[in-house]
Write a protein that holds these residues in place. Structure first.
Motif, PDB file in Angstrom:
ATOM      1  N   MET A   1       0.687  -1.256  -0.025  1.00 24.38           N
ATOM      2  CA  MET A   1      -0.123  -0.021  -0.029  1.00 24.38           C
ATOM      3  C   MET A   1       0.860   1.159   0.033  1.00 24.38           C
ATOM      4  O   MET A   1       0.880   2.038  -1.008  1.00 24.38           O
ATOM      5  N   LEU A   2       1.609   1.244   0.952  1.00 26.72           N
ATOM      6  CA  LEU A   2       2.730   2.484   1.031  1.00 26.72           C
ATOM      7  C   LEU A   2       3.966   2.031   1.816  1.00 26.72           C
ATOM      8  O   LEU A   2       3.805   1.195   2.797  1.00 26.72           O
ATOM      9  N   ASN A   3       5.077   2.577   1.495  1.00 28.38           N
ATOM     10  CA  ASN A   3       6.413   2.107   2.260  1.00 28.38           C
ATOM     11  C   ASN A   3       7.098   3.503   2.425  1.00 28.38           C
ATOM     12  O   ASN A   3       7.711   4.159   1.240  1.00 28.38           O
ATOM     13  N   ALA A   4       7.409   3.858   3.557  1.00 30.59           N
ATOM     14  CA  ALA A   4       8.089   5.161   3.918  1.00 30.59           C
ATOM     15  C   ALA A   4       9.631   4.566   4.376  1.00 30.59           C
ATOM     16  O   ALA A   4       9.637   3.470   5.218  1.00 30.59           O
ATOM     17  N   TYR A   5      10.451   5.197   3.935  1.00 28.22           N
ATOM     18  CA  TYR A   5      11.808   4.700   4.239  1.00 28.22           C
ATOM     19  C   TYR A   5      12.918   5.953   4.612  1.00 28.22           C
ATOM     20  O   TYR A   5      12.922   7.079   3.865  1.00 28.22           O
ATOM     21  N   PHE A  22       8.521   2.649   7.678  1.00 29.75           N
ATOM     22  CA  PHE A  22       7.583   1.714   8.229  1.00 29.75           C
ATOM     23  C   PHE A  22       6.843   1.511   6.983  1.00 29.75           C
ATOM     24  O   PHE A  22       6.894   1.998   5.933  1.00 29.75           O
ATOM     25  N   ARG A  23       6.125   0.226   6.976  1.00 23.46           N
ATOM     26  CA  ARG A  23       5.326  -0.088   5.709  1.00 23.46           C
ATOM     27  C   ARG A  23       3.634  -0.050   6.134  1.00 23.46           C
ATOM     28  O   ARG A  23       3.537  -0.617   7.408  1.00 23.46           O
ATOM     29  N   LEU A  24       2.929   0.086   5.173  1.00 21.16           N
ATOM     30  CA  LEU A  24       1.418   0.015   5.615  1.00 21.16           C
ATOM     31  C   LEU A  24       0.926  -0.858   4.766  1.00 21.16           C
ATOM     32  O   LEU A  24       1.034  -0.721   3.367  1.00 21.16           O
ATOM     33  N   ASP A  25      -0.016  -2.014   5.003  1.00 20.86           N
ATOM     34  CA  ASP A  25      -0.620  -2.889   4.048  1.00 20.86           C
ATOM     35  C   ASP A  25      -2.153  -3.045   4.302  1.00 20.86           C
ATOM     36  O   ASP A  25      -2.256  -2.516   5.272  1.00 20.86           O
ATOM     37  N   THR A  42       1.889  15.674  11.885  1.00 21.70           N
ATOM     38  CA  THR A  42       2.734  16.043  11.019  1.00 21.70           C
ATOM     39  C   THR A  42       2.888  14.664  10.260  1.00 21.70           C
ATOM     40  O   THR A  42       3.025  14.775   9.074  1.00 21.70           O
ATOM     41  N   LEU A  43       3.171  13.528  10.625  1.00 18.37           N
ATOM     42  CA  LEU A  43       3.361  12.440   9.997  1.00 18.37           C
ATOM     43  C   LEU A  43       2.142  12.245   9.117  1.00 18.37           C
ATOM     44  O   LEU A  43       2.003  11.638   8.013  1.00 18.37           O
ATOM     45  N   LEU A  44       0.969  12.307   9.899  1.00 22.87           N
ATOM     46  CA  LEU A  44      -0.426  11.948   8.904  1.00 22.87           C
ATOM     47  C   LEU A  44      -0.706  13.058   7.912  1.00 22.87           C
ATOM     48  O   LEU A  44      -0.913  12.660   6.590  1.00 22.87           O
ATOM     49  N   LYS A  45       0.025  14.301   7.998  1.00 20.09           N
ATOM     50  CA  LYS A  45      -0.021  15.334   6.924  1.00 20.09           C
ATOM     51  C   LYS A  45       0.807  14.918   5.781  1.00 20.09           C
ATOM     52  O   LYS A  45       0.653  14.856   4.411  1.00 20.09           O
ATOM     53  N   ILE A  46       1.958  14.286   6.207  1.00 22.72           N
ATOM     54  CA  ILE A  46       3.010  13.898   5.235  1.00 22.72           C
ATOM     55  C   ILE A  46       2.659  12.696   4.403  1.00 22.72           C
ATOM     56  O   ILE A  46       2.438  12.710   3.189  1.00 22.72           O
ATOM     57  N   ILE A  47       2.121  11.652   4.979  1.00 18.07           N
ATOM     58  CA  ILE A  47       1.537  10.664   4.429  1.00 18.07           C
ATOM     59  C   ILE A  47       0.140  11.112   3.422  1.00 18.07           C
ATOM     60  O   ILE A  47       0.259  10.693   2.157  1.00 18.07           O
ATOM     61  N   SER A  48      -0.543  12.200   3.774  1.00 18.28           N
ATOM     62  CA  SER A  48      -1.633  12.515   3.056  1.00 18.28           C
ATOM     63  C   SER A  48      -1.227  13.622   1.744  1.00 18.28           C
ATOM     64  O   SER A  48      -2.173  13.978   1.044  1.00 18.28           O
ATOM     65  N   SER A  55      14.112  14.796   4.262  1.00 16.82           N
ATOM     66  CA  SER A  55      14.730  13.819   3.321  1.00 16.82           C
ATOM     67  C   SER A  55      14.051  12.286   3.762  1.00 16.82           C
ATOM     68  O   SER A  55      13.088  12.046   4.525  1.00 16.82           O
ATOM     69  N   GLY A  56      14.449  11.368   2.849  1.00 10.33           N
ATOM     70  CA  GLY A  56      13.850  10.172   2.870  1.00 10.33           C
ATOM     71  C   GLY A  56      12.985   9.939   1.575  1.00 10.33           C
ATOM     72  O   GLY A  56      12.855  10.932   0.756  1.00 10.33           O
ATOM     73  N   SER A  57      12.181   9.064   1.782  1.00  9.30           N
ATOM     74  CA  SER A  57      11.268   8.790   0.776  1.00  9.30           C
ATOM     75  C   SER A  57       9.818   7.913   1.080  1.00  9.30           C
ATOM     76  O   SER A  57       9.945   7.084   1.912  1.00  9.30           O
ATOM     77  N   ILE A  58       8.778   8.242   0.374  1.00 10.86           N
ATOM     78  CA  ILE A  58       7.675   7.281   0.594  1.00 10.86           C
ATOM     79  C   ILE A  58       7.059   6.915  -0.718  1.00 10.86           C
ATOM     80  O   ILE A  58       6.809   7.819  -1.497  1.00 10.86           O
ATOM     81  N   ALA A  59       7.091   5.770  -0.995  1.00 11.53           N
ATOM     82  CA  ALA A  59       6.382   5.141  -2.039  1.00 11.53           C
ATOM     83  C   ALA A  59       5.018   4.704  -1.940  1.00 11.53           C
ATOM     84  O   ALA A  59       4.675   3.641  -0.897  1.00 11.53           O
ATOM     85  N   TYR A  60       3.872   5.012  -2.818  1.00  6.78           N
ATOM     86  CA  TYR A  60       2.675   4.724  -3.015  1.00  6.78           C
ATOM     87  C   TYR A  60       2.397   3.845  -3.847  1.00  6.78           C
ATOM     88  O   TYR A  60       2.895   3.676  -5.035  1.00  6.78           O
ATOM     89  N   GLU A  61       1.299   2.884  -3.726  1.00  6.82           N
ATOM     90  CA  GLU A  61       0.629   1.977  -4.684  1.00  6.82           C
ATOM     91  C   GLU A  61       0.064   3.066  -5.766  1.00  6.82           C
ATOM     92  O   GLU A  61      -0.530   3.939  -5.406  1.00  6.82           O
ATOM     93  N   LYS A  62      -0.037   2.312  -7.047  1.00  9.41           N
ATOM     94  CA  LYS A  62      -0.472   3.257  -8.048  1.00  9.41           C
ATOM     95  C   LYS A  62      -2.051   3.331  -7.607  1.00  9.41           C
ATOM     96  O   LYS A  62      -2.746   2.465  -7.209  1.00  9.41           O
ATOM     97  N   GLU A  63      -2.701   4.498  -7.675  1.00 11.01           N
ATOM     98  CA  GLU A  63      -4.203   4.764  -7.580  1.00 11.01           C
ATOM     99  C   GLU A  63      -4.611   4.449  -6.341  1.00 11.01           C
ATOM    100  O   GLU A  63      -5.597   4.391  -6.067  1.00 11.01           O
ATOM    101  N   LEU A  64      -3.774   4.872  -5.363  1.00 14.51           N
ATOM    102  CA  LEU A  64      -3.872   4.663  -4.008  1.00 14.51           C
ATOM    103  C   LEU A  64      -4.835   5.877  -3.632  1.00 14.51           C
ATOM    104  O   LEU A  64      -4.795   7.048  -3.709  1.00 14.51           O
TER     105      LEU A  64
END
Length: 640
Positions: A1-5, A22-25, A42-48, A55-64
């Motif tokens: 679903m998404l992966n924060a690194y 962390f990873r969310l499934d 703040t973390l919720l705002k970043i994910i949204s 710095s770092g990265s967050i990868a999202y599933e397509k059309e999430l």
């Protein structure tokens, strides 16, 4: 679903959290916990994707699809509750507009054999199929069911959203979020404006939600009932375990205990090795052995113990003096706001040292009675405050009474008296306001910090009766635990208005339920009250609501007439309420002018004030006539 690194967030050179991953499934129900200011929102705002990170990265599933409920919302006015709720179905509404346009064109055209006419028929079929697939024939029933579950009544559906409080607007926003069927729900303090019944319904809804959830909440029971995973943000790091909140606390404590024991054993081993090194260094024949031990020591990976943020505020509510046996007595006490009767003929007797919880749906009079007791609003009927009673009052929006442009220290200095002025810094320190924090202005404080400051300010005035309206809003779990302990130790009389079941557990010995303008007494704590009402199983209520919807559809013409009359009546009631507000405001202005007229001598200034006073009086007479006309229209309408 998404992966924060390795996500890092910094403000003005200071890191809020560093290199968190962390990873969310699908199926994850994450409780995001931590102290106020740790970085949860703040973390919720970043994910949204509403806030960037350093710095770092967050990868999202397509059309999430992500749904985010913020603590603060921007609300557009001019719609009814139901219209605002329906706006959640953006695609369905778009298809409805296309279908309306096609149907209108089909009615107007007469070239039945043309290619264009056949194309319209084909488009109509396609859109009707898409409409059905998107739930177009069911969304109205779904919207009503969710609104009812979150505490709205059917008569509320036609109310204009601008007439609602911020809490009820937040419920509409939450309802819209639940209607949109997102893959991931991000919820920031979703239970803050919900009553106990609505929270239980909401828990049941989230248990059947098929996507992922990450929520910030300081309600321990809600976290335990909803989540299956806990992520704690503490001192810039995260601790992630597949446990609900209570199980997480046990596991974290066990892990830290093992870490401490392992660290102790390792330290002992290192000390013994260092002694051998020092011993062998002195002997030439043992020098090579000493070097070997040094190399071995340098390769040891030192065991670290997870850091703990144990800073908590310190509260003690001192008893000012011993009051009489009867604290509060009411007889036939009533309160109405325009045509809306909130309390009716209430008879209440509260004795010394009572520990009472006020519960019930929002709008049933809990806060109203609290305000009447502290003489903040007028009422009808008899109210007597007992001998030597000194009331300390914490309002639901107590933090809003703080002057935003003053510093923390200035707020306290303004409230202090000669006897406690020298202890202001001690008070602030006990509430976690250090030397740097006391110079901050109120407007930059978080919701939790404001609540802590309001509680701190409250202790500057002595009392023996404590009335608290939703005191736990915006407080983190650690602060709530401290507050609960202080209230448990308080030797005076206590009235707590709260929807937080865990907070109320064991704190009170009597519950007053507010429902349908009346109160009912339960001689026990909140668990006894919940047991009596069997609120854990809310399906029966949902079935009743479904039946009502079905009956409505079986008699469409009758339903439309009822809705039309309800809409007309609500409009009349809104007009009456508007006139009443103007009357209240005008009466206050006239009272102020009366004082000025009495204080001034006969001069030109007095003549100006006197003229203004006469104009206001004349305006008030006209408004009273308008009020009578509005009331007469409502009475006539009800008898039709």
């Amino acid at each position: 679903m998404l992966n924060a690194y390795n996500v890092t967030v910094s403000f003005s050179g200071e890191e809020l959290f560093s290199n968190i991953s962390f990873r969310l499934d699908a199926g994850d129900r994450v409780g995001l916990i931590g102290k106020n200011g740790a970085g949860k929102s703040t973390l919720l705002k970043i994910i949204s994707k509403q806030q960037s990170y350093s710095s770092g990265s967050i990868a999202y599933e397509k059309e999430l699809s992500i749904g985010y409920l913020r603590q603060d919302i921007d609300f557009k006015f001019g719609k009814t509750v139901l219209e605002e709720a329906y706006s959640a179905y953006t695609l369905i509404k778009k298809i409805e507009r296309k279908l309306d346009a096609i149907n209108k064109e089909l009615v107007e055209r007469t070239d039945y054999e043309s290619d264009y006419y056949h194309k319209l028929i084909h488009d109509l079929t396609d859109y009707q199929h898409q409409y059905e697939m998107e739930g177009g024939y069911n969304y109205e029933g779904e919207a009503e069911k969710i609104l009812l579950g979150l505490g709205f009544k059917r008569e509320d559906f036609d109310k204009q959203t601008e007439t609602l409080s911020g809490g009820w607007r937040m419920r509409i926003e939450l309802a819209k979020l639940l209607m949109q069927h997102h893959d991931l729900l991000l919820l920031d303090e979703p239970t803050n404006h919900l009553d106990i019944e609505s929270i239980i319904w909401f828990e049941q809804f989230l248990k059947t939600f098929t996507g992922a959830i990450m929520l910030v909440s300081h309600d321990k029971m809600f976290l335990n009932n909803v989540t299956n995973r806990t992520i704690e943000i503490s001192l810039g790091k995260i601790y992630d375990y597949k446990k609900n909140y209570s199980d997480f606390l046990v596991l974290r404590n066990e892990i830290r205990t093992h870490q401490l024991q392992a660290q102790k054993n390792q330290t002992k081993s290192i000390e013994q090795t260092e002694k051998l090194i020092n011993k062998f260094r002195a002997k030439a024949t043992k020098a090579s052995m000493a070097q070997s031990l040094i190399k071995k020591l340098n390769k040891i990976e030192r065991i670290e113990v997870d850091a703990e943020d144990n800073a908590v505020m310190k509260i003690k509510f001192p008893l000012s003096k011993q009051p009489g046996k009867i604290i509060i007595e009411t007889q036939n006490l009533s309160k109405s706001y325009g045509d809306n009767k909130v309390l009716s003929n209430l008879n209440l007797l509260i004795e010394r040292n009572s520990k009472i919880a006020f519960v019930g749906q929002n709008g049933q009079g809990k806060t109203t009675l609290a305000k009447i007791i502290v003489k903040e609003i007028a009422h009808e009927g008899f109210l007597k405050i007992g001998h030597n009673v000194e009331i300390g009052y914490f309002a639901q929006n107590q933090a809003d009474y703080l002057e935003e442009n003053k510093t923390v220290l200035q707020v306290m200095e303004d409230a202090a008296n000669d006897s406690n002025r020298i202890r202001i810094r001690d008070f602030l320190g006990a509430f976690l306001f250090g030397e740097e924090a006391i110079d901050k202005k109120v407007k930059v404080l978080s919701g939790g910090e404001r609540n802590r400051l309001a509680l701190c300010k409250m202790l500057l005035t002595p009392f023996n009766v404590l009335v608290m309206d939703e005191p736990t809003n915006h407080l983190d779990i650690a602060s709530k635990n401290v507050l609960k302990k202080a209230l448990s130790d308080f030797e005076g009389t206590m009235i707590i208005v709260s929807h937080d079941r865990d907070f109320l557990q064991g704190l009170t010995n009597k519950v007053y339920e507010f429902k349908n303008n009346k109160t009912r007494e339960y001689l026990g704590d909140i668990d006894y009250y919940l047991e009596q009402h069997n609120l854990e199983d809310f399906r029966a209520l949902e079935k009743k609501d479904v039946v009502k919807v079905t009956k409505k559809k079986s008699n469409q013409s009758g339903y439309k007439d009822i809705k039309r009359r309800e809409k007309q009546l609500n409009k009349l009631k809104n007009n009456l309420s508007s006139v009443e507000k103007k009357i209240d405001l005008l009466e206050k202005e006239i009272k102020t002018l009366e004082t000025q007229v009495q204080d001034l001598n006969f001069d030109t200034l007095k003549n100006d004030i006197f003229k203004k006073y006469q104009d206001k009086k004349f305006e008030l007479e006209k408004l009273m006539i308008d009020w009578e006309k509005c009331q007469e229209k409502i009475d006539n309408f009800k008898t039709q």
